[in-house]
Design a protein around this motif. Structure first.
Motif, mmCIF file in Angstrom:
data_model
loop_
_atom_site.group_PDB
_atom_site.id
_atom_site.type_symbol
_atom_site.label_atom_id
_atom_site.label_comp_id
_atom_site.label_asym_id
_atom_site.label_seq_id
_atom_site.Cartn_x
_atom_site.Cartn_y
_atom_site.Cartn_z
ATOM 1 N N ALA A 53 46.683 -26.952 -30.704
ATOM 2 C CA ALA A 53 46.472 -27.033 -29.258
ATOM 3 C C ALA A 53 46.001 -25.692 -28.701
ATOM 4 C CB ALA A 53 47.748 -27.477 -28.552
ATOM 5 N N GLY A 54 46.756 -24.635 -29.006
ATOM 6 C CA GLY A 54 46.412 -23.325 -28.486
ATOM 7 C C GLY A 54 45.085 -22.798 -29.010
ATOM 8 N N SER A 55 44.852 -22.976 -30.314
ATOM 9 C CA SER A 55 43.612 -22.479 -30.911
ATOM 10 C C SER A 55 42.400 -23.209 -30.353
ATOM 11 C CB SER A 55 43.659 -22.628 -32.430
ATOM 12 O OG SER A 55 44.685 -21.826 -32.985
ATOM 13 N N SER A 56 42.517 -24.524 -30.157
ATOM 14 C CA SER A 56 41.401 -25.301 -29.618
ATOM 15 C C SER A 56 41.125 -24.927 -28.173
ATOM 16 C CB SER A 56 41.692 -26.802 -29.742
ATOM 17 O OG SER A 56 41.824 -27.175 -31.105
ATOM 18 N N ALA A 57 42.198 -24.673 -27.416
ATOM 19 C CA ALA A 57 42.014 -24.228 -26.033
ATOM 20 C C ALA A 57 41.345 -22.855 -26.003
ATOM 21 C CB ALA A 57 43.358 -24.179 -25.323
ATOM 22 N N ALA A 58 41.823 -21.943 -26.853
ATOM 23 C CA ALA A 58 41.272 -20.586 -26.883
ATOM 24 C C ALA A 58 39.800 -20.594 -27.292
ATOM 25 C CB ALA A 58 42.081 -19.718 -27.847
ATOM 26 N N GLU A 59 39.454 -21.435 -28.259
ATOM 27 C CA GLU A 59 38.060 -21.519 -28.696
ATOM 28 C C GLU A 59 37.164 -21.989 -27.558
ATOM 29 O OE1 GLU A 59 35.216 -23.898 -31.904
ATOM 30 O OE2 GLU A 59 37.384 -24.237 -31.901
ATOM 31 N N ALA A 60 37.589 -23.051 -26.862
ATOM 32 C CA ALA A 60 36.789 -23.583 -25.760
ATOM 33 C C ALA A 60 36.664 -22.562 -24.631
ATOM 34 C CB ALA A 60 37.411 -24.874 -25.235
ATOM 35 N N LEU A 61 37.752 -21.856 -24.342
ATOM 36 C CA LEU A 61 37.736 -20.862 -23.271
ATOM 37 C C LEU A 61 36.800 -19.703 -23.604
ATOM 38 C CD1 LEU A 61 41.561 -20.793 -22.507
ATOM 39 C CD2 LEU A 61 39.786 -21.407 -20.861
ATOM 40 N N ALA A 62 36.976 -19.143 -24.800
ATOM 41 C CA ALA A 62 36.178 -17.984 -25.180
ATOM 42 C C ALA A 62 34.694 -18.341 -25.294
ATOM 43 C CB ALA A 62 36.690 -17.412 -26.506
ATOM 44 N N ARG A 145 38.516 -19.341 -36.101
ATOM 45 C CA ARG A 145 37.324 -19.821 -35.417
ATOM 46 C C ARG A 145 37.356 -19.442 -33.938
ATOM 47 N NH1 ARG A 145 35.637 -25.915 -36.417
ATOM 48 N NH2 ARG A 145 37.285 -26.374 -34.896
ATOM 49 N N ALA A 146 38.547 -19.512 -33.326
ATOM 50 C CA ALA A 146 38.673 -19.082 -31.929
ATOM 51 C C ALA A 146 38.333 -17.596 -31.796
ATOM 52 C CB ALA A 146 40.082 -19.353 -31.415
ATOM 53 N N GLN A 147 38.785 -16.796 -32.765
ATOM 54 C CA GLN A 147 38.448 -15.366 -32.765
ATOM 55 C C GLN A 147 36.944 -15.163 -32.878
ATOM 56 O OE1 GLN A 147 41.485 -14.028 -35.884
ATOM 57 N NE2 GLN A 147 41.317 -12.209 -34.595
ATOM 58 N N SER A 148 36.300 -15.939 -33.747
ATOM 59 C CA SER A 148 34.857 -15.778 -33.940
ATOM 60 C C SER A 148 34.077 -16.113 -32.681
ATOM 61 C CB SER A 148 34.378 -16.664 -35.097
ATOM 62 O OG SER A 148 34.400 -18.045 -34.742
ATOM 63 N N ARG A 149 34.697 -16.920 -31.790
ATOM 64 C CA ARG A 149 34.045 -17.257 -30.525
ATOM 65 C C ARG A 149 34.354 -16.226 -29.433
ATOM 66 N NH1 ARG A 149 32.358 -22.684 -30.766
ATOM 67 N NH2 ARG A 149 31.814 -23.008 -32.954
#
Length: 436
Positions: A53-62, A145-149
């Motif tokens: 949940a958190g990682s998917s949110a962070a990826e979309a936000l970033a 992946r969230a970091q890469s975004r």
């Protein structure tokens, strides 16, 4: 989530953020009526919890232009979870196939009286299977992946959050956290809370017993293993996960974990326990999921489905929807957002798409998981190929399958008949226990 409280206390941690009652005035975060521009900077978001949940949110936000901070207390820790995901998640979330430990094509469902039904061998299509992953592998991939975004990953424990007390519509939330025992603070505009868990043991089995579970998953139902869901044995890369899902308190989980170990005692004999985890799970969406500029997603929002106890897909989906909602409302991170934005762009979209699914599964749980009679009837019905096909279509592709009216009527009649037969079985089981 990054805080140290048990999941059953997650609402307590967030209560200052999700309630309108307080001894201090905080009208600013509740009465925003216009989206103020943010000259010279981007919208700042804190995502607390680095699971799906958190990682998917962070990826979309970033990816959408929001300055994003992803808090995860223990990145290397394996989350308590069975690890099964629907087939559609692989493509929808671009999950690499090499992350999959096992391709489950056979399932056995075992009733309280040990009636065993094979599930899936005849009804799964040649290209269908249930992917089994380890949560530490999946979560690490999603965080990376969230970091890469562009998300900033903080290995930190969140200890408290201060609400904005200023009348300014851009007044920040202050996130208190510790990194390497050093206390720190971070000012943010938006908070996304993500959390979750089940109860599970990892058991390393001898090779001959592991071969039995090569492509097989088992589900057990009964008061001895779970009062409201089911227990399971799921295969992983070189071990099995033996667990139980329940909304009961943590002290009760140990009892049900002993129950599933006893049910599978012969099958896991000689195995070595590698890891033990236990946490209760939320069973339905929380009454308040958005307040001010704070939104809950995943298990923190109570998005674990009833009847099946599934949460990974819905956690990732809710995180993505919430992240995209914030990006849209903030126009790519250039404007402040409000509570009404989150409710309109996040909650309304989520409820429109999934509310009926949750209500339907809630009905099934109340019918089939309320007693051992219902559980016996459930297992008996699972022997029907039409029931199996409908179940797989709904689970693998995350949509309510459209059935055949004639077959649906037959299924209702079979359900009534199963309840009548299983009521007799239940009385006989109770009589036997009394004699013993």
């Amino acid at each position: 989530m990054a805080h140290s409280l048990p999941h059953s206390h997650a609402a307590t941690f967030f209560s200052p953020l999700l309630t309108r009652k307080s001894h201090k005035p905080r009208r600013a975060c509740l009465t925003i009526t216009a989206n103020a521009p943010l000259p010279g900077r981007k919208l700042r978001a804190a995502v607390i919890g680095g699971g799906p949940a958190g990682s998917s949110a962070a990826e979309a936000l970033a990816a959408g232009g929001v300055e994003t901070f992803l808090f995860e207390r223990s990145p290397s820790t394996a989350k308590p979870c069975g690890g099964a995901i629907p087939l559609c998640m692989l493509e929808e979330f671009s999950i690499p196939l090499h992350l999959i430990d096992r391709h489950v094509t056979r399932m056995k469902i075992i009733s309280p009286s040990n009636l065993t039904v094979d599930f899936g061998a005849k009804t799964l299509k040649p290209d269908e299977y249930i992917p089994m992953l380890r949560r530490e592998v999946l979560d690490s991939f999603l965080r990376s992946r969230a970091q890469s975004r562009g998300a900033h990953l903080l290995h930190a424990l969140v200890t408290a959050v201060d609400l904005p007390y200023s009348s300014s519509p851009t007044a920040p939330y202050i996130v208190h956290h510790t990194i390497d025992n050093s206390k720190r603070t971070l000012a943010v505009d938006v908070i996304v809370g993500a959390d979750g868990a089940h109860s599970r043991e990892r058991i390393k089995l001898p090779d001959d017993k592991m071969e039995y579970y090569k492509d097989l998953a088992e589900m057990y139902v009964g008061n001895d293993v779970s009062p409201d869901f089911y227990a399971w044995v799921f295969p992983k890369c070189d071990h099995v996960a033996v667990g139980t899902g329940t909304v009961r308190a943590k002290r009760d989980i140990k009892l049900y974990q002993r129950g599933i170990r006893e049910r599978v005692r012969q099958k896991i004999k000689g195995g070595r326990v590698m890891k033990v985890e236990a946490h209760p799970i939320p069973e339905h969406p929380r009454g308040v999921r958005v307040s001010g500029r704070v939104a809950l997603v995943g298990d923190a929002a109570g998005y674990v489905t009833k009847c099946s106890g599934e949460g990974i897909y819905f956690a990732a989906k809710s995180g993505r929807i919430c992240g995209e909602a914030i990006v849209k409302a903030s126009e790519g991170g250039d404007k402040m957002i409000s509570e009404s934005d989150l409710k309109r762009e996040y909650l309304r979209k989520w409820d429109d798409e999934y509310l009926m699914t949750y209500r339907f599964l809630d009905l099934l749980q109340r019918v089939f998981y309320g007693s051992n009679v219902g559980r016996e009837a459930l297992v008996e019905l699972c022997g029907d190929e039409y029931v199996q096909r409908m179940t797989f279509d709904s689970y693998l592709y995350k949509k309510l399958a459209e059935g055949n009216r004639f077959q649906d009527v037959k299924m209702v009649m079979k359900t009534i008949g199963s309840f009548m037969r299983c009521n007799i079985v239940g009385r006989e089981m109770e009589a036997f226990k009394f004699k013993v």
